[in-house]
Design a protein around this motif. Structure first.
Motif, short mmCIF file in Angstrom:
data_model
loop_
_atom_site.label_atom_id
_atom_site.label_comp_id
_atom_site.label_asym_id
_atom_site.label_seq_id
_atom_site.Cartn_x
_atom_site.Cartn_y
_atom_site.Cartn_z
N GLY A 1 -10.07 -45.04 -36.21
CA GLY A 1 -9.73 -43.83 -36.97
C GLY A 1 -8.86 -42.88 -36.16
O GLY A 1 -7.90 -42.31 -36.68
N MET A 2 -9.20 -42.74 -34.87
CA MET A 2 -8.42 -41.84 -34.02
C MET A 2 -6.99 -42.34 -33.86
O MET A 2 -6.04 -41.55 -33.88
N VAL A 3 -6.84 -43.66 -33.73
CA VAL A 3 -5.49 -44.23 -33.61
C VAL A 3 -4.69 -43.91 -34.87
O VAL A 3 -3.50 -43.57 -34.81
N SER A 4 -5.35 -44.01 -36.03
CA SER A 4 -4.61 -43.81 -37.29
C SER A 4 -4.17 -42.36 -37.47
O SER A 4 -3.22 -42.10 -38.20
N VAL A 5 -4.85 -41.44 -36.80
CA VAL A 5 -4.44 -40.03 -36.90
C VAL A 5 -3.16 -39.77 -36.09
O VAL A 5 -2.37 -38.90 -36.42
N LEU B 1 -0.28 -40.71 -29.81
CA LEU B 1 -1.34 -41.58 -29.30
C LEU B 1 -1.49 -41.39 -27.79
O LEU B 1 -2.60 -41.40 -27.25
N ALA B 2 -0.35 -41.19 -27.12
CA ALA B 2 -0.38 -40.98 -25.67
C ALA B 2 -1.16 -39.72 -25.32
O ALA B 2 -1.80 -39.66 -24.27
N PHE B 3 -1.13 -38.72 -26.19
CA PHE B 3 -1.89 -37.50 -25.91
C PHE B 3 -3.38 -37.80 -25.85
O PHE B 3 -4.09 -37.34 -24.95
N VAL B 4 -3.87 -38.60 -26.80
CA VAL B 4 -5.30 -38.95 -26.82
C VAL B 4 -5.66 -39.79 -25.59
O VAL B 4 -6.63 -39.51 -24.88
N LEU B 5 -4.86 -40.81 -25.33
CA LEU B 5 -5.17 -41.73 -24.24
C LEU B 5 -4.97 -41.06 -22.87
O LEU B 5 -5.71 -41.34 -21.93
#
Ligand SMILES: [Zn+2]
Length: 336
Positions: free
Chosen positions: A207-211, A218-222
């Motif tokens: 779900g997080m990837v899809s946001v 995505l790089a911000f989350v990772l």
């Protein structure tokens, strides 16, 4: 994405909920309910995307990570990690066999990708040592993990020679591993909006990837999760050796847990910028995240620390973005 639960009240105390999770427990997202073939393709797309961004971050920030070693940069899978109706589909789709590691992703800028490895390659042996196919009757990740440990250990020592099979044809491939951070990223199919780091791995939910609308987001989350590792918020003795044994206790004693999330946001911006991603996209990500998860509108406290609202996080990033822009303009080092 539909909200199945009531909005979280401001400053809700959720003690004991997801100790190391970054993000709020959330409504459903992702594709857990889709038919098997659709689910497999969706998983594949998510895995490849996460592998690409994770590797770029891990390689670019190797010098900042408390633990780094030479890595091939691939993401591996096995037939035995799949259960039920997904297993035969995965075997046919990727040429998997038992516990033998199959290449799920080999990013173009990774040693594995540079050596020509690609999705569908099955690794049979390393430096002449056959890997274990296992019994593979039950769903388990253990056999694959044991094979990955053998491969990782070989890669850490230097160039490795692999025997691989693709479409029934075997060949030898030499990989020249490069230094990278060691925290592998795993995608969790939970239908939630979560990411976390436990000092050994980084986890991100489907779900997080899809946001995350693009690789920068995505790089911000990772990078936030990688920052927890860089800042040594969460480390485990088996990864870091003696220095990590009491690390969490030290962090608590220093009171770091109160600002750990904000610190990870800030350091994460540096890490992703160093890896060539656009730090300004983080602001947009937090807006999307807030829209996807009502809980993100409010600050929360749980045993993992203080989680600011998405709007507070956006505001807190502004001076960091300005600092990064100034450093880039002046050609100064991007060290968080
Ligand atoms: Zn966090």
């Amino acid at each position: 994405m539909t909200a199945r639960r009531a909005p979280v009240l401001a400053a809700l105390l959720v003690l004991g909920l997801g100790a190391a999770a970054c993000g709020h427990p959330s409504p459903d997202a992702g594709f857990a309910e889709a038919p098997p073939a659709v689910r497999l393709e969706a998983l594949n797309a998510v895995d490849v995307r996460v592998a690409r961004v994770s590797w770029t971050l891990a390689r670019a920030n190797a010098d900042l990570c408390p633990v780094n070693r030479r890595r091939a940069g691939w993401t591996l899978q096995s037939a035995s990690q799949y259960g039920g109706e997904l297993r035969p589909l995965a075997e046919a789709r990727y040429g998997l066999d038992g516990d033998l590691p199959g290449v799920l992703a080999a990013p173009a800028d990774s040693p594995a990708g540079e050596a020509g490895l690609a999705q569908g390659d099955l690794i049979l042996s390393v430096n002449g040592q056959p890997l274990s196919r296992g019994e593979a009757a039950v769903e388990s990740y253990d056999g694959l993990q044991a094979n990955i440990a053998v491969l990782d250990a070989a890669a850490a020592r230097g160039p490795v020679s692999l025997r691989v099979r693709r479409d029934g044809v075997e060949r030898e491939v030499t990989i020249r591993p490069v230094l990278a951070c060691v925290y592998p990223t795993q995608v969790e199919v939970t239908g939630t909006l979560r990411s976390r780091a436990d000092g050994r791995n980084i986890f991100i939910s489907d779900g997080m990837v899809s946001v995350a609308a693009d690789d920068d987001q995505l790089a911000f989350v990772l990078a936030h999760e990688l920052a927890h590792a860089v800042l040594e918020h969460r480390t485990q003795p088996d990864v870091t050796g003696t220095r990590g044994a009491s690390n969490w206790a030290i962090s608590l004693r220093r009171g770091l847990s109160l600002s750990a999330e904000a610190d990870a946001d800030k350091a994460g911006l540096f890490l992703l910028t160093r890896a060539g991603f656009d730090p300004w996209r983080s602001v947009e990500f937090l807006t999307s995240y807030e829209e996807a998860d009502r809980g993100a509108r409010y600050a929360q406290v749980n045993s993992g620390g203080v989680y600011e609202s998405a709007s507070s996080r956006r505001r807190a990033l502004q001076p960091v973005l300005a600092d990064i822009a100034a450093r880039r303009a002046a050609n100064r080092a991007l060290i968080p």
